[in-house]
Design an enzyme around this catalytic site. Structure first.
Site, mmCIF file in Angstrom:
data_model
loop_
_atom_site.group_PDB
_atom_site.id
_atom_site.type_symbol
_atom_site.label_atom_id
_atom_site.label_comp_id
_atom_site.label_asym_id
_atom_site.label_seq_id
_atom_site.Cartn_x
_atom_site.Cartn_y
_atom_site.Cartn_z
ATOM 1 C CB SER A 25 -1.724 4.474 7.980
ATOM 2 O OG SER A 25 -0.879 3.423 7.626
ATOM 3 C CG HIS A 55 -2.032 -0.932 11.475
ATOM 4 N ND1 HIS A 55 -2.859 -1.105 10.386
ATOM 5 C CD2 HIS A 55 -1.092 -0.065 11.090
ATOM 6 C CE1 HIS A 55 -2.422 -0.357 9.391
ATOM 7 N NE2 HIS A 55 -1.345 0.287 9.784
ATOM 8 C CG HIS A 77 1.319 -3.688 5.858
ATOM 9 N ND1 HIS A 77 0.923 -3.574 7.159
ATOM 10 C CD2 HIS A 77 0.743 -2.656 5.181
ATOM 11 C CE1 HIS A 77 0.136 -2.518 7.284
ATOM 12 N NE2 HIS A 77 0.010 -1.944 6.107
ATOM 13 C CE1 TYR A 79 5.347 -2.838 6.890
ATOM 14 C CE2 TYR A 79 4.298 -2.163 4.846
ATOM 15 C CZ TYR A 79 4.391 -2.096 6.216
ATOM 16 O OH TYR A 79 3.551 -1.309 6.928
ATOM 17 C CD GLU A 80 2.827 -6.178 9.209
ATOM 18 O OE1 GLU A 80 2.705 -6.358 10.415
ATOM 19 O OE2 GLU A 80 1.861 -6.026 8.451
ATOM 20 C CB ALA A 107 -1.356 6.041 4.225
ATOM 21 C CG MET A 205 4.702 0.215 0.952
ATOM 22 S SD MET A 205 5.726 0.440 2.409
ATOM 23 C CE MET A 205 6.738 1.853 1.888
ATOM 24 C CB SER A 206 -1.471 -1.963 1.830
ATOM 25 O OG SER A 206 -2.143 -0.737 1.587
ATOM 26 C CG ASN A 229 4.050 10.552 1.399
ATOM 27 O OD1 ASN A 229 3.266 9.733 1.872
ATOM 28 N ND2 ASN A 229 4.936 10.240 0.464
ATOM 29 C CG HIS A 241 5.833 5.671 9.568
ATOM 30 N ND1 HIS A 241 4.863 5.195 8.712
ATOM 31 C CD2 HIS A 241 5.406 5.345 10.817
ATOM 32 C CE1 HIS A 241 3.906 4.611 9.409
ATOM 33 N NE2 HIS A 241 4.206 4.686 10.697
HETATM 34 N N1 HPA Z 1 5.471 5.316 -0.804
HETATM 35 C C1 HPA Z 1 5.025 4.101 -0.499
HETATM 36 N N2 HPA Z 1 4.092 3.871 0.414
HETATM 37 C C2 HPA Z 1 3.567 4.927 1.035
HETATM 38 C C3 HPA Z 1 3.982 6.231 0.771
HETATM 39 C C4 HPA Z 1 5.005 6.438 -0.215
HETATM 40 O O1 HPA Z 1 5.422 7.578 -0.518
HETATM 41 N N3 HPA Z 1 3.254 7.052 1.567
HETATM 42 C C5 HPA Z 1 2.423 6.260 2.301
HETATM 43 N N4 HPA Z 1 2.609 4.979 1.984
#
Ligand code: HPA
Length: 266
Positions: A25, A55, A77, A79-80, A107, A205-206, A229, A241
């Site tokens: 990201s 992306h 990903h 989750y897609e 990220a 998540m990757s 974050n 997001h």
């Molecule tokens: N959790 C999961 N995936 C993420 C996060 C998070 O806080 N930040 C960026 N990708």
């Protein structure tokens, strides 16, 4: 796979990439300045289309600082909704094209309470909590072993070098363990607590499926997370997001500088 390799080789002729890069990201721009061949995922046999906004969804082949590279501008990903084998297919393709070193970026949320949004973390190891392993299924013994060793998925030397380069650039560089969840929902505060007890420093998540398969194929892997974050419950605020995208954008220039410094040294 045969069809995929033939299709790509027709486009790139005798160009043989040695380094692979998977851009997470906010980092997609890194490939914009590379002169070379661009192939959209949707045109490559066996590739899925990249669906996440922000992306681009293309492979970029070209030289960066004199190094022959293939860059994934956008990744797939879990989750897609793709089968896990489709997420790691590009890594196997890179291996077949000659890639020996894979740099993976992402990220991530901080689990370690000492981390701040905007820090960069060199990944030293991972915890796979996606609930699936991308090597499940028939094994292709031309790529790797049925039961691959996982004791050094993230190459120690590369990690050390990346950390030194980042520090020389004056960046806040962490070293830590990345936990992968399937997503797409962010974690609950209880889950973040669990991850901390398990020893994780960051969550995302990757990356884990790709790193796992690259290690299986015998590639050297460097993983770098942009901490975008504080994970849920670390600070009592809601997670969005937008925050992830904004921090990634803020850190982008430093992250790119680090990548260039690493590529120069490799
Ligand atoms: N959790 C999961 N995936 C993420 C996060 C998070 O806080 N930040 C960026 N990708």
């Amino acid at each position: 796979m045969k069809e995929t390799i033939e299709y790509i080789q027709k486009k790139i002729k005798d160009f043989k990439p040695e380094i692979g890069l998977i851009l997470g990201s906010g980092l997609g721009d890194f490939a914009d300045n590379i002169e070379g061949v661009r192939i959209n995922y949707q045109d490559i046999p066996g590739f899925e289309k990249s669906t996440v906004a922000g992306h681009k969804g293309q492979l970029v082949f070209g030289e960066v600082l004199g190094k022959k590279a293939v860059v994934m501008q956008g990744r797939f990903h879990f989750y897609e909704g793709y089968h896990i084998s489709r997420i790691v297919f590009p890594v196997k393709v890179m291996k077949k094209l000659g890639v020996e070193t894979l740099i993976i970026t992402n990220a991530a949320g901080s689990v370690n309470k000492e981390y701040n949004a905007g820090d960069l973390m060199v990944i030293t190891d991972h915890i796979n909590l996606m609930g699936v392993n991308p090597l499940i299924g028939e094994n292709d013994s031309t790529l790797g072993d049925r039961f691959p060793d996982m004791s050094e998925v993230y190459n120690h030397k590369l990690a050390k070098m990346a950390k030194e380069k980042g520090m020389a650039l004056g960046l806040t560089i962490r070293e830590g363990i990345y936990a992968a969840m399937s997503g797409p929902s962010y974690e609950t505060p209880a889950e973040i607590n669990m991850l901390r007890i398990m020893g994780a420093d960051a969550v995302g998540m990757s990356t884990v499926p790709e790193a796992l398969v690259a290690n299986y194929c015998g590639m050297k892997v460097l993983g770098i997370s942009c901490i975008t974050n504080s994970a849920a419950g670390v600070h009592p605020s809601r997670l969005s997001h937008i925050e992830v995208v904004e921090t990634a954008a803020r850190v982008k220039d430093s992250f790119m500088k680090l990548l260039m410094a690493v590529l120069e040294e490799i």
